[in-house]
Design a protein around this motif. Structure first.
Motif, PDB file in Angstrom:
ATOM      1  N   SER A   1      -1.780   6.235  -1.930  1.00  0.00           N
ATOM      2  CA  SER A   1      -2.651   5.135  -2.565  1.00  0.00           C
ATOM      3  C   SER A   1      -1.960   4.120  -3.431  1.00  0.00           C
ATOM      4  O   SER A   1      -2.370   2.994  -3.358  1.00  0.00           O
ATOM      5  N   GLN A   2      -1.004   4.721  -4.186  1.00  0.00           N
ATOM      6  CA  GLN A   2      -0.276   3.921  -5.279  1.00  0.00           C
ATOM      7  C   GLN A   2       0.611   2.692  -4.441  1.00  0.00           C
ATOM      8  O   GLN A   2       0.442   1.528  -5.114  1.00  0.00           O
ATOM      9  N   PHE A   3       1.186   3.328  -3.501  1.00  0.00           N
ATOM     10  CA  PHE A   3       1.997   2.388  -2.734  1.00  0.00           C
ATOM     11  C   PHE A   3       1.123   1.272  -2.285  1.00  0.00           C
ATOM     12  O   PHE A   3       1.691  -0.126  -2.427  1.00  0.00           O
ATOM     13  N   HIS A   4       0.002   1.425  -1.396  1.00  0.00           N
ATOM     14  CA  HIS A   4      -0.866   0.452  -1.015  1.00  0.00           C
ATOM     15  C   HIS A   4      -1.550  -0.434  -1.974  1.00  0.00           C
ATOM     16  O   HIS A   4      -1.860  -1.530  -1.990  1.00  0.00           O
ATOM     17  N   ALA A   5      -1.949   0.163  -3.229  1.00  0.00           N
ATOM     18  CA  ALA A   5      -2.556  -0.302  -4.248  1.00  0.00           C
ATOM     19  C   ALA A   5      -1.971  -1.620  -4.763  1.00  0.00           C
ATOM     20  O   ALA A   5      -1.929  -2.717  -5.132  1.00  0.00           O
ATOM     21  N   LYS A   6      -0.496  -1.180  -4.851  1.00  0.00           N
ATOM     22  CA  LYS A   6       0.610  -2.265  -5.525  1.00  0.00           C
ATOM     23  C   LYS A   6       0.662  -3.462  -4.722  1.00  0.00           C
ATOM     24  O   LYS A   6       0.997  -4.381  -4.951  1.00  0.00           O
ATOM     25  N   GLN A   7       0.799  -2.921  -3.326  1.00  0.00           N
ATOM     26  CA  GLN A   7       0.961  -4.235  -2.240  1.00  0.00           C
ATOM     27  C   GLN A   7      -0.207  -5.036  -2.283  1.00  0.00           C
ATOM     28  O   GLN A   7      -0.127  -6.078  -2.393  1.00  0.00           O
ATOM     29  N   GLY A   8      -1.482  -4.080  -2.330  1.00  0.00           N
ATOM     30  CA  GLY A   8      -2.742  -5.056  -2.522  1.00  0.00           C
ATOM     31  C   GLY A   8      -2.666  -5.939  -3.678  1.00  0.00           C
ATOM     32  O   GLY A   8      -3.347  -6.912  -3.650  1.00  0.00           O
ATOM     33  N   MET A   9      -2.437  -5.352  -4.910  1.00  0.00           N
ATOM     34  CA  MET A   9      -2.327  -6.256  -5.961  1.00  0.00           C
ATOM     35  C   MET A   9      -1.420  -7.423  -5.782  1.00  0.00           C
ATOM     36  O   MET A   9      -1.700  -8.554  -6.312  1.00  0.00           O
ATOM     37  N   ILE A  10      -0.162  -7.188  -5.443  1.00  0.00           N
ATOM     38  CA  ILE A  10       0.556  -8.360  -5.329  1.00  0.00           C
ATOM     39  C   ILE A  10       0.069  -9.396  -4.228  1.00  0.00           C
ATOM     40  O   ILE A  10       0.035 -10.669  -4.681  1.00  0.00           O
ATOM     41  N   LEU A  11      -0.651  -9.110  -3.034  1.00  0.00           N
ATOM     42  CA  LEU A  11      -1.151  -9.929  -2.270  1.00  0.00           C
ATOM     43  C   LEU A  11      -2.283 -10.642  -2.775  1.00  0.00           C
ATOM     44  O   LEU A  11      -2.497 -11.671  -2.673  1.00  0.00           O
ATOM     45  N   PHE A  12      -3.155  -9.944  -3.707  1.00  0.00           N
ATOM     46  CA  PHE A  12      -4.362 -10.420  -4.524  1.00  0.00           C
ATOM     47  C   PHE A  12      -3.916 -11.637  -5.411  1.00  0.00           C
ATOM     48  O   PHE A  12      -4.349 -12.725  -5.501  1.00  0.00           O
ATOM     49  N   LEU A  13      -2.811 -11.324  -6.183  1.00  0.00           N
ATOM     50  CA  LEU A  13      -2.208 -12.184  -7.087  1.00  0.00           C
ATOM     51  C   LEU A  13      -1.799 -13.431  -6.523  1.00  0.00           C
ATOM     52  O   LEU A  13      -1.710 -14.585  -6.871  1.00  0.00           O
ATOM     53  N   PHE A  14      -0.835 -13.063  -5.243  1.00  0.00           N
ATOM     54  CA  PHE A  14      -0.548 -14.239  -4.256  1.00  0.00           C
ATOM     55  C   PHE A  14      -1.679 -15.188  -4.204  1.00  0.00           C
ATOM     56  O   PHE A  14      -1.426 -16.494  -4.008  1.00  0.00           O
ATOM     57  N   GLU A  15      -2.488 -14.678  -3.651  1.00  0.00           N
ATOM     58  CA  GLU A  15      -3.788 -15.502  -3.143  1.00  0.00           C
ATOM     59  C   GLU A  15      -4.537 -16.158  -4.264  1.00  0.00           C
ATOM     60  O   GLU A  15      -4.735 -17.267  -4.029  1.00  0.00           O
TER      61      GLU A  15
ATOM     62  N   ILE B   1      -2.456 -15.290   4.510  1.00  0.00           N
ATOM     63  CA  ILE B   1      -2.870 -14.313   3.705  1.00  0.00           C
ATOM     64  C   ILE B   1      -3.649 -13.092   4.649  1.00  0.00           C
ATOM     65  O   ILE B   1      -3.544 -12.168   4.453  1.00  0.00           O
ATOM     66  N   LEU B   2      -4.522 -13.773   5.173  1.00  0.00           N
ATOM     67  CA  LEU B   2      -5.489 -12.912   6.216  1.00  0.00           C
ATOM     68  C   LEU B   2      -4.466 -12.046   7.094  1.00  0.00           C
ATOM     69  O   LEU B   2      -4.738 -11.019   7.272  1.00  0.00           O
ATOM     70  N   ALA B   3      -3.643 -12.636   7.687  1.00  0.00           N
ATOM     71  CA  ALA B   3      -2.457 -11.980   8.565  1.00  0.00           C
ATOM     72  C   ALA B   3      -2.069 -10.918   7.694  1.00  0.00           C
ATOM     73  O   ALA B   3      -1.848  -9.504   8.152  1.00  0.00           O
ATOM     74  N   LEU B   4      -1.565 -11.111   6.413  1.00  0.00           N
ATOM     75  CA  LEU B   4      -0.963  -9.826   5.709  1.00  0.00           C
ATOM     76  C   LEU B   4      -2.020  -8.973   5.358  1.00  0.00           C
ATOM     77  O   LEU B   4      -1.697  -7.752   5.314  1.00  0.00           O
ATOM     78  N   ILE B   5      -3.255  -9.396   5.282  1.00  0.00           N
ATOM     79  CA  ILE B   5      -4.244  -8.280   4.969  1.00  0.00           C
ATOM     80  C   ILE B   5      -4.581  -7.356   6.071  1.00  0.00           C
ATOM     81  O   ILE B   5      -4.466  -6.238   5.918  1.00  0.00           O
ATOM     82  N   VAL B   6      -4.435  -7.971   7.381  1.00  0.00           N
ATOM     83  CA  VAL B   6      -4.545  -6.920   8.765  1.00  0.00           C
ATOM     84  C   VAL B   6      -3.141  -6.248   8.867  1.00  0.00           C
ATOM     85  O   VAL B   6      -3.617  -5.180   9.009  1.00  0.00           O
ATOM     86  N   ILE B   7      -2.125  -6.829   8.691  1.00  0.00           N
ATOM     87  CA  ILE B   7      -0.802  -6.014   8.668  1.00  0.00           C
ATOM     88  C   ILE B   7      -0.979  -4.888   7.605  1.00  0.00           C
ATOM     89  O   ILE B   7      -0.704  -3.646   8.131  1.00  0.00           O
ATOM     90  N   GLY B   8      -1.694  -5.044   6.499  1.00  0.00           N
ATOM     91  CA  GLY B   8      -1.602  -4.067   5.402  1.00  0.00           C
ATOM     92  C   GLY B   8      -2.423  -2.885   5.977  1.00  0.00           C
ATOM     93  O   GLY B   8      -2.384  -1.719   5.723  1.00  0.00           O
ATOM     94  N   ILE B   9      -3.779  -3.280   6.298  1.00  0.00           N
ATOM     95  CA  ILE B   9      -4.905  -2.382   6.789  1.00  0.00           C
ATOM     96  C   ILE B   9      -4.368  -1.619   8.136  1.00  0.00           C
ATOM     97  O   ILE B   9      -4.611  -0.519   7.992  1.00  0.00           O
ATOM     98  N   SER B  10      -3.885  -2.247   9.056  1.00  0.00           N
ATOM     99  CA  SER B  10      -3.269  -1.632  10.115  1.00  0.00           C
ATOM    100  C   SER B  10      -2.200  -0.433   9.644  1.00  0.00           C
ATOM    101  O   SER B  10      -2.286   0.316  10.384  1.00  0.00           O
ATOM    102  N   ASN B  11      -1.404  -0.837   8.931  1.00  0.00           N
ATOM    103  CA  ASN B  11      -0.339  -0.060   8.309  1.00  0.00           C
ATOM    104  C   ASN B  11      -1.107   1.152   7.944  1.00  0.00           C
ATOM    105  O   ASN B  11      -0.606   2.602   8.104  1.00  0.00           O
ATOM    106  N   VAL B  12      -1.996   1.131   6.890  1.00  0.00           N
ATOM    107  CA  VAL B  12      -2.846   2.275   6.226  1.00  0.00           C
ATOM    108  C   VAL B  12      -3.426   3.065   7.306  1.00  0.00           C
ATOM    109  O   VAL B  12      -3.280   4.190   7.346  1.00  0.00           O
ATOM    110  N   LEU B  13      -4.350   2.549   8.407  1.00  0.00           N
ATOM    111  CA  LEU B  13      -4.796   3.333   9.459  1.00  0.00           C
ATOM    112  C   LEU B  13      -3.895   3.915  10.270  1.00  0.00           C
ATOM    113  O   LEU B  13      -4.388   4.997  10.984  1.00  0.00           O
ATOM    114  N   GLN B  14      -2.631   3.674  10.558  1.00  0.00           N
ATOM    115  CA  GLN B  14      -1.681   4.277  11.113  1.00  0.00           C
ATOM    116  C   GLN B  14      -0.868   5.082  10.633  1.00  0.00           C
ATOM    117  O   GLN B  14      -0.069   6.019  10.894  1.00  0.00           O
ATOM    118  N   GLY B  15      -1.247   5.375   9.114  1.00  0.00           N
ATOM    119  CA  GLY B  15      -0.491   6.340   8.333  1.00  0.00           C
ATOM    120  C   GLY B  15       0.681   5.903   7.906  1.00  0.00           C
ATOM    121  O   GLY B  15       1.686   6.893   7.632  1.00  0.00           O
TER     122      GLY B  15
END
Length: 164
Positions: free
Chosen positions: A86-100, A135-149
């Protein structure tokens, strides 16, 4: 893929000779592979999935998905602090949000300053839309990575999470 240990260029063909600096390849060089891994191409993403426990991944996929939904990255960041996944993906999400946020602020400023020049205003609207799609493409990639574990870095932005 062999890389030259002297100049860092990628060998072509059988990898016996570096075409950039004309150095002979040393097949027993222990630093060749580590250098190749450390000099990935721009936009490549490293996969850290093997370093996470399967149980942690399975239990925290929902938190991982939340991490990529804008400001909701703070939910897994603060509530699942014991989960490395969760922390790994939360940090990625934070960077993505700040970039946006930064992209939106820059584009809004430029559009307000330059919108009176019609061709530039239209160009900025088009550029803003393209960046939004990226940015939308990066969000989809991130969520796809999470769902694939997977614990895989986002292209272009993932390297920044190492600094958090």
């Amino acid at each position: 893929m062999p890389f030259c240990t002297k100049c860092g260029a990628q060998f072509e063909g059988n990898g016996a000779l570096c075409f950039s600096c004309k150095t002979q390849a040393n097949q027993n060089d222990p630093f060749k592979e580590s250098y190749a891994k450390s000099t990935g191409a721009f936009g490549t993403a490293e996969d850290y999935t093997e370093s996470f426990e399967p149980r942690d991944i399975q239990e925290h996929k929902g938190m991982g998905v939340l991490a990529y939904l804008g400001i909701l990255f703070i939910v897994p960041y603060f509530t699942a602090q014991k989960s490395r996944f969760s922390q790994f993906h939360a940090k990625q999400g934070m960077i993505l949000f700040l970039f946006e946020v930064v992209i939106n602020l820059i584009m809004a400023t430029l559009r307000s300053l330059l919108s009176w020049i019609r061709p530039i205003g239209f160009l900025l609207v088009f550029l803003h839309a393209l960046l939004g799609l990226a940015i939308l493409a990066l969000i989809v990639i991130g969520i796809s990575n999470v769902l694939q574990g997977k614990a895989k870095e986002l292209p272009f932005l993932g390297k920044l999470t190492k600094k958090l």
